[in-house]
Design an enzyme around this catalytic site. Structure first.
Site, short mmCIF file in Angstrom:
data_model
loop_
_atom_site.label_atom_id
_atom_site.label_comp_id
_atom_site.label_asym_id
_atom_site.label_seq_id
_atom_site.Cartn_x
_atom_site.Cartn_y
_atom_site.Cartn_z
N PRO A 126 -2.07 10.00 -9.42
CA PRO A 126 -2.08 9.29 -10.71
C PRO A 126 -0.68 8.90 -11.19
O PRO A 126 -0.50 7.85 -11.81
CB PRO A 126 -2.74 10.30 -11.66
CG PRO A 126 -3.61 11.14 -10.78
CD PRO A 126 -2.87 11.24 -9.48
N GLY A 337 -15.93 -25.73 -5.67
CA GLY A 337 -16.25 -26.06 -7.07
C GLY A 337 -17.02 -24.91 -7.72
O GLY A 337 -16.80 -23.74 -7.42
N GLU A 361 -1.37 0.01 0.62
CA GLU A 361 -0.49 0.21 1.79
C GLU A 361 0.95 -0.18 1.46
O GLU A 361 1.71 -0.65 2.31
CB GLU A 361 -0.98 -0.60 3.02
CG GLU A 361 -2.42 -0.34 3.42
CD GLU A 361 -2.65 0.99 4.08
OE1 GLU A 361 -1.71 1.81 4.12
OE2 GLU A 361 -3.76 1.24 4.56
#
Length: 378
Positions: A126, A337, A361
């Protein structure tokens, strides 16, 4: 397939056929229902794709880095998300094969190569993503065991996989204090966070991996104490080639989808393929794809040959290929589109699945730092 040997062309054909028959028909369903296609991957392992660059004596295919790149590019045309997970699994198996002792190799590699068991790579935390050397997950030595505490974030396969290759701190601060442990699912104290909701890569689960007083035998350490950061970086050089190869496959498929759409779709009374602007854009997409492919294959050869410039070439290839291939996929969506924005059309899934390749990575910003550092070193 230009420049490939007959054997490499055969690998490519087998992988393309597998992608077309076993992966592409299910790609949208795996994405929408967030299915981890275990049985399909085990079928791929029967073709030798579970341990592509692992040595044959423990069940691997013993192929080169270039062979591996060719295979992952081909498989990615069928489902980029699933192939990207397979590339991470292969990297884990290679780490155990390369840095493990004989007992570890024979204990873990055969079941990983057959994909009877699946592996996850646990580096990111984290609070430490790009700055991997600052990781905090700790492993305290107690006799013949380590007691592991901490958590890892964004772990591909987390919770659904069986083997976890974990980078943890056994010594002081910085890269020299990091070691590599292999944990198995079911280890007391090993738990997982909630399954993350992601933009793409939905055919592979992503969770936090949490260690609370996990007792791991010293016999599960790969290499020596303090060697973990070196193992991680060597693994990532190959991982960068692998993920760049997955981007190539998505871009290749997207060019073909755009080509088909321009031929079929009519505007102002004629096919879009007659519009010179769109012709030029398609030509640019194909040219950028071939350039990216050449860079990736050049880096794969350098890595296989253990050349001095291999690491910087892997960084360049990852940076260039993932950036260019995302733009190719995105341009293919634009050519569709409004249809391109519908989930009935595969092109949008390729866009979603390759976007994260510019982040993981090693982010592409870190790739630029690594290339610049190499250039300015002398």
């Amino acid at each position: 397939s230009v420049g490939l040997t007959e054997e490499q062309k055969e690998f490519q054909k087998v992988a393309l056929d597998f992608a077309a028959k076993e992966m592409a028909p299910h790609m949208a369903e795996w994405d929408e229902k967030e299915i981890f296609p275990v049985e399909t991957m085990r079928k791929a392992a029967q073709l030798g794709f579970g341990g592509i660059y692992v040595k044959p004596d423990v069940g691997g295919s013993g192929l080169s880095r270039l062979d591996t790149s060719i295979i992952f590019e081909a498989l990615s045309t069928g489902c980029t998300s699933t192939t990207a997970y397979m590339s991470i699994h292969n990297m884990c198996a290679w780490m155990i094969d390369t840095f493990g002792n004989e007992e570890q190799r024979r204990r873990f590699c055969p079941s990983l190569c057959s994909m009877e068991k699946f592996a996850s790579y646990c580096l990111t935390e984290p609070g430490s993503g790009s700055d991997a050397a600052s990781l905090l997950t700790s492993a305290q030595r107690k006799g013949d065991t380590y007691v592991l505490n901490g958590s890892k974030a964004f772990i591909s396969g987390g919770g659904d996989t069986d083997v976890y290759v974990v980078m943890c701190r056994t010594g002081g601060p910085g890269p020299k204090g990091i070691s590599c442990l292999v944990l198995e699912k079911g280890t007391p104290g090993l738990s997982f966070g909630k399954k993350e909701k992601k933009v793409g890569w939905n055919s592979q689960p992503t969770r936090a991996v949490i260690f609370e007083d996990c007792v791991v035998p010293v016999g599960n350490r790969l290499g020596a104490e303090g060697q973990g950061f070196s193992i991680a970086m060597k693994g990532l050089n190959g991982g960068r080639i692998n993920i760049a190869s997955c981007s190539l496959g998505a871009a290749h498929a997207s060019v073909l989808l755009a080509q088909e759409h321009l031929t079929v779709r009519k505007q102002f009374g004629e096919p879009l393929a007659n519009n010179q602007y769109l012709q030029f854009r398609l030509a640019e997409m194909a040219t950028r794809l071939v350039a990216a492919r050449l860079m990736v294959r050049n880096a794969a050869r350098a890595l296989q040959e253990e050349r001095e410039d291999a690491a910087v070439l892997c960084s360049m290839a990852k940076l260039f290929a993932t950036d260019e291939c995302f733009e190719i996929c995105n341009q293919a969506l634009q050519m569709h589109g409004g249809y391109g924005y519908l989930k009935d059309y595969a092109v949008q899934q390729f866009v979603r699945d390759v976007r994260v390749h510019q982040i993981l990575e090693g982010t592409n910003e870190v790739m630029r730092m690594m290339v610049a550092r190499n250039l300015l070193r002398g």
